[in-house]
Design a protein around this motif. Structure first.
Motif, short mmCIF file in Angstrom:
data_model
loop_
_atom_site.label_atom_id
_atom_site.label_comp_id
_atom_site.label_asym_id
_atom_site.label_seq_id
_atom_site.Cartn_x
_atom_site.Cartn_y
_atom_site.Cartn_z
N ALA A 56 0.86 -1.18 0.00
CA ALA A 56 0.00 0.00 0.00
C ALA A 56 0.90 1.23 0.00
CB ALA A 56 -0.89 -0.01 1.23
N TYR A 70 3.13 2.51 2.84
CA TYR A 70 2.17 2.56 3.96
C TYR A 70 2.31 1.27 4.77
CZ TYR A 70 -2.22 4.77 5.54
OH TYR A 70 -3.20 5.44 6.23
N PHE A 71 2.23 0.15 4.06
CA PHE A 71 2.54 -1.16 4.64
C PHE A 71 2.58 -2.16 3.49
CE2 PHE A 71 -2.09 -0.67 4.97
CZ PHE A 71 -2.57 -1.81 4.38
N VAL A 112 1.39 -9.03 7.09
CA VAL A 112 1.49 -7.57 7.00
C VAL A 112 2.76 -7.12 7.72
CG1 VAL A 112 0.38 -5.38 7.59
CG2 VAL A 112 -1.02 -7.36 6.96
N ASP A 115 4.81 -1.41 8.44
CA ASP A 115 3.82 -0.34 8.66
C ASP A 115 4.53 1.00 8.85
OD1 ASP A 115 0.77 0.08 9.62
OD2 ASP A 115 2.13 1.37 10.76
N LYS A 116 3.97 2.04 8.29
CA LYS A 116 4.62 3.35 8.33
C LYS A 116 4.70 3.90 9.75
CE LYS A 116 0.42 6.03 7.39
NZ LYS A 116 0.39 6.88 8.59
N GLU A 117 3.80 3.42 10.62
CA GLU A 117 3.84 3.85 12.01
C GLU A 117 4.53 2.81 12.90
OE1 GLU A 117 2.72 6.76 12.90
OE2 GLU A 117 1.44 7.39 11.22
N ALA A 119 3.77 -0.19 13.36
CA ALA A 119 2.85 -1.11 14.04
C ALA A 119 3.38 -2.53 13.91
CB ALA A 119 1.46 -1.02 13.43
N PHE B 263 -7.50 -1.54 2.19
CA PHE B 263 -6.50 -1.71 1.13
C PHE B 263 -6.80 -2.98 0.36
CE2 PHE B 263 -2.23 -3.63 0.04
CZ PHE B 263 -2.01 -2.82 -1.07
N GLY B 268 -4.29 -2.48 -5.41
CA GLY B 268 -3.46 -1.45 -4.80
C GLY B 268 -4.24 -0.25 -4.31
N LEU B 270 -6.25 2.23 -2.08
CA LEU B 270 -6.43 2.61 -0.67
C LEU B 270 -7.62 3.55 -0.61
CD1 LEU B 270 -2.88 3.56 0.70
CD2 LEU B 270 -4.44 1.92 1.74
N ILE B 293 -7.55 -5.49 3.31
CA ILE B 293 -6.93 -5.39 4.63
C ILE B 293 -7.40 -4.06 5.23
CG2 ILE B 293 -4.74 -5.10 5.84
CD1 ILE B 293 -3.57 -7.01 3.70
N ARG B 295 -7.12 -1.24 8.19
CA ARG B 295 -6.17 -0.66 9.15
C ARG B 295 -6.81 0.56 9.81
NH1 ARG B 295 -2.32 3.46 9.24
NH2 ARG B 295 -0.28 2.96 10.14
N GLU B 297 -6.11 3.92 12.40
CA GLU B 297 -5.11 4.75 13.05
C GLU B 297 -5.78 6.03 13.54
OE1 GLU B 297 -2.08 6.11 10.39
OE2 GLU B 297 -3.48 7.08 9.04
N VAL B 320 -2.08 2.05 16.27
CA VAL B 320 -2.44 1.55 14.94
C VAL B 320 -2.81 0.07 15.08
CG1 VAL B 320 -1.59 1.01 12.63
CG2 VAL B 320 -0.96 3.18 13.73
N TYR B 322 -4.67 -3.41 13.01
CA TYR B 322 -5.21 -4.04 11.80
C TYR B 322 -6.34 -5.00 12.19
CZ TYR B 322 -1.13 -2.51 9.10
OH TYR B 322 -0.17 -1.77 8.46
#
Lengths: 233, 345
Positions: A56, A70-71, A112, A115-117, A119, B263, B268, B270, B293, B295, B297, B320, B322
């Motif tokens: 992503a 993003y991930f 997964v 992750d950008k954060e 996680a 996602f 691809g 989002l 998926i 997510r 946040e 965050v 999932y």
């Protein structure tokens, strides 16, 4: 010859005597003989299949718009048992055309990461049901037979329709699937009658899906091995 | 330098028409909204989506340029930006250029006017969209867009120009507002001297623009397309797409204002949304069928007022998280309620 064998299929128990008083000759449809049919029912084990990787992304703040991750998710389908049923028609001693179905259910995993954060990574999953309806051509190799001729190896190749139902059966992918492989048929018994043979069949295949489910539209081959009870008539 | 988009409203009592304070009414405030990319309008006791009820939208272009962009160049850039939205196959939106006028954007004259205007009081604002709405039906009857010339240099160069903001990119964003879209939270920013800078974004409707010289926002992203298609669905769109819905909870209580993203790894795409009420419910519509998926946040605390009027209700204290399964989006339907539990930081 074709007429005689055709009669044999229609009346496999008939004894045909000539008109000169010689002993009657039994002609029966035996496995692998032209004009005979074979049914096999058994199970397959479909090996794990890579489903590709997908990231992503956002669009970075530069004129080229490079990807900002993003991930990422990496997909696999776990090994899955499957039912297999096939019916074949022996065109010649060497070639059999057959059709069949393979149907099974297996877990699809998405790992997964990145992750950008930051996680914690995890693996998400679903159960996917898939089946292929295909047509194959088998080439028997009688020259390679063993066990007093009861075991005969073969090569096979074919193509079919692929349907994959995601968990809940509310979304699906359809495509084509091609396979190549080989195996062995082993006949326990051969006798006259409607059921002329009973045996086992074991084979291994490599499948090449097209438009099957993947995480990035790439298609990854996978292997399958199976065993089945074989009935000839 | 912070260059957010600004939207303002004006109240006017003219028969059954009233102005709408758009920036104070990002959908979700009332808890009855459906998609975060869209605005809600209170009509009586109900909230309806802010949208045009008739297409094509007739717009006019102010007959004035700036030092670097002529009126004709301005008009061409605006037409191109409208065409970007019009060309979405899954959305039934269209617009028609009515030509040049001398009216200023912001006048309640029944004309939707786009033009340059100096707003020295908002030096950080690149563009501003406002609407006049029918307060009985919630229908937009007029929408004006101004492009600020106070200290801001503009460009219509195909490849962009260093130090000048791309007019077509900013117009594409503002025209999204004109059609009724709100801001998307699909983006990342960094605090810099004087404001925030965008690092990356996944939607033209993100509230802060790319840097000057950047033309990437001329092209819509999946989040924008899902939002406008959900608001103005073309034939077949509802049947061919689906949604994910559910709740986000923390310690057993609903989380308000959580940013939820779906996602689709195959495409691809989002697409995001927010939890929109005290019970933490969300719906993300306009998704291609298949596994996604999900997510969750917290919203960037620096951008809260770009999305919510009552920012005190927004919970940004969670990690965050999932959803532990693939959520399956059916064609023409919904995933069924998924539940995502988050924990405090």
């Amino acid at each position: 010859m074709a007429v005689v064998l055709g009669l044999a299929v229609a009346c496999p128990a008939a004894a045909i005597a000539d008109d000169q008083g010689r002993a009657p000759v039994r002609r029966v449809a035996q496995p692998g003989r032209p004009g005979s049919f074979e049914i096999s029912i058994g199970g397959d084990l479909l090996a794990p299949q890579a489903l590709g990787s997908s990231t992503a992304t956002l669009t970075s703040n530069n004129q080229s718009g490079s990807a900002f991750n993003y991930f990422t998710v990496d997909g696999t389908r776990a090994a899955a048992p499957a039912f297999r049923g096939r019916i074949g028609y022996n065109i010649t001693r060497m070639f059999t055309v057959e059709g069949g179905i393979v149907a099974g259910r297996g877990n699809v995993h998405g790992a997964v990461s990145g992750d950008k954060e930051n996680a914690a990574g995890l693996t998400v999953a679903e159960r996917m049901t898939q089946y292929f309806v295909d047509v194959s051509l088998l080439m028997h190799l009688p020259g390679g037979s063993f066990a007093k001729g009861s075991a005969v190896p073969f090569l096979e190749g074919g193509a079919g329709y692929l349907r994959q139902m995601h968990e809940g059966n509310t979304a699906w992918n359809t495509g084509q699937i091609y396979h190549f492989g080989g195996g062995i048929t082993y006949m326990f018994s051969r006798r006259p009658g409607r059921l002329t043979g009973l045996g086992l069949r074991a084979d291994a295949r490599v499948y090449f899906p097209r438009k099957g489910y993947s995480l990035n539209d790439s298609q990854h081959p996978f292997a399958g091995v199976g065993a089945a009870l074989l009935l000839a008539f | 330098m912070n260059f957010p988009c600004s939207q303002s409203g004006r109240r006017r009592l003219a028969r059954r028409v009233a102005a709408f304070m758009c920036c104070a009414a990002v959908i979700g405030v009332s808890g009855t909204g459906r998609a975060y990319q869209q605005y809600g309008v209170s009509v009586g006791r109900t909230v309806v989506k802010l949208k045009w009820n008739h297409m094509p939208v007739q717009y006019y272009v102010r007959n004035a340029g700036t030092g670097t962009v002529s009126a004709a160049q301005f008009q061409a850039a605006i037409d191109a930006a409208f065409a970007t939205w019009h060309n979405i196959e899954t959305a039934a939106v269209s617009a028609q250029d009515g030509g040049f006028v001398n009216s200023l954007p912001g006048n309640d004259d029944g004309l939707s006017v786009l033009g340059f205007l100096s707003r020295a009081d908002e030096p950080d604002v690149l563009g501003e969209t406002n609407w006049l709405i029918d307060d009985v039906t919630g229908e937009i009857v007029e929408s004006d867009i101004l492009f600020n010339t106070s200290g801001i240099a503009w460009s219509v160069s195909a490849g962009g120009e260093t130090g000048r903001f791309d007019l077509q990119s900013i117009a594409t964003h503002e025209i999204g507002h004109l059609f009724g879209l709100g801001h998307s939270a699909l983006g990342e920013t960094t605090q810099v001297t004087g404001g925030r800078r965008v690092d990356a974004k996944g939607s033209v409707m993100f509230p802060i623009a790319f840097s000057s010289g950047n033309t990437i926002d001329r092209k819509l992203q999946p989040d924008d397309i899902a939002g406008i298609s959900d608001l103005y669905p073309a034939d077949g769109f509802r049947a061919n797409t689906g949604s994910v819905s559910g709740t986000v909870t923390k310690n057993g209580q609903g989380v308000f204002g959580a940013h939820v993203v779906a996602f689709n790894p195959t495409s691809g795409a989002l697409v995001g949304n927010f939890t929109q009420d005290a019970s933490g419910t969300f719906t993300i519509s306009g998704l291609a069928p298949g596994p996604v998926i999900v997510r969750v946040e917290p919203v960037d605390d620096a951008d809260l007022d770009s999305f919510f009027s009552d920012t005190s209700r927004v919970d940004i204290n969670f990690r965050v998280t999932y959803y532990a399964q693939f959520a399956i989006v059916p064609a023409g339907g919904d995933s069924g309620q998924i539940r995502i539990q988050v924990t405090s930081k």
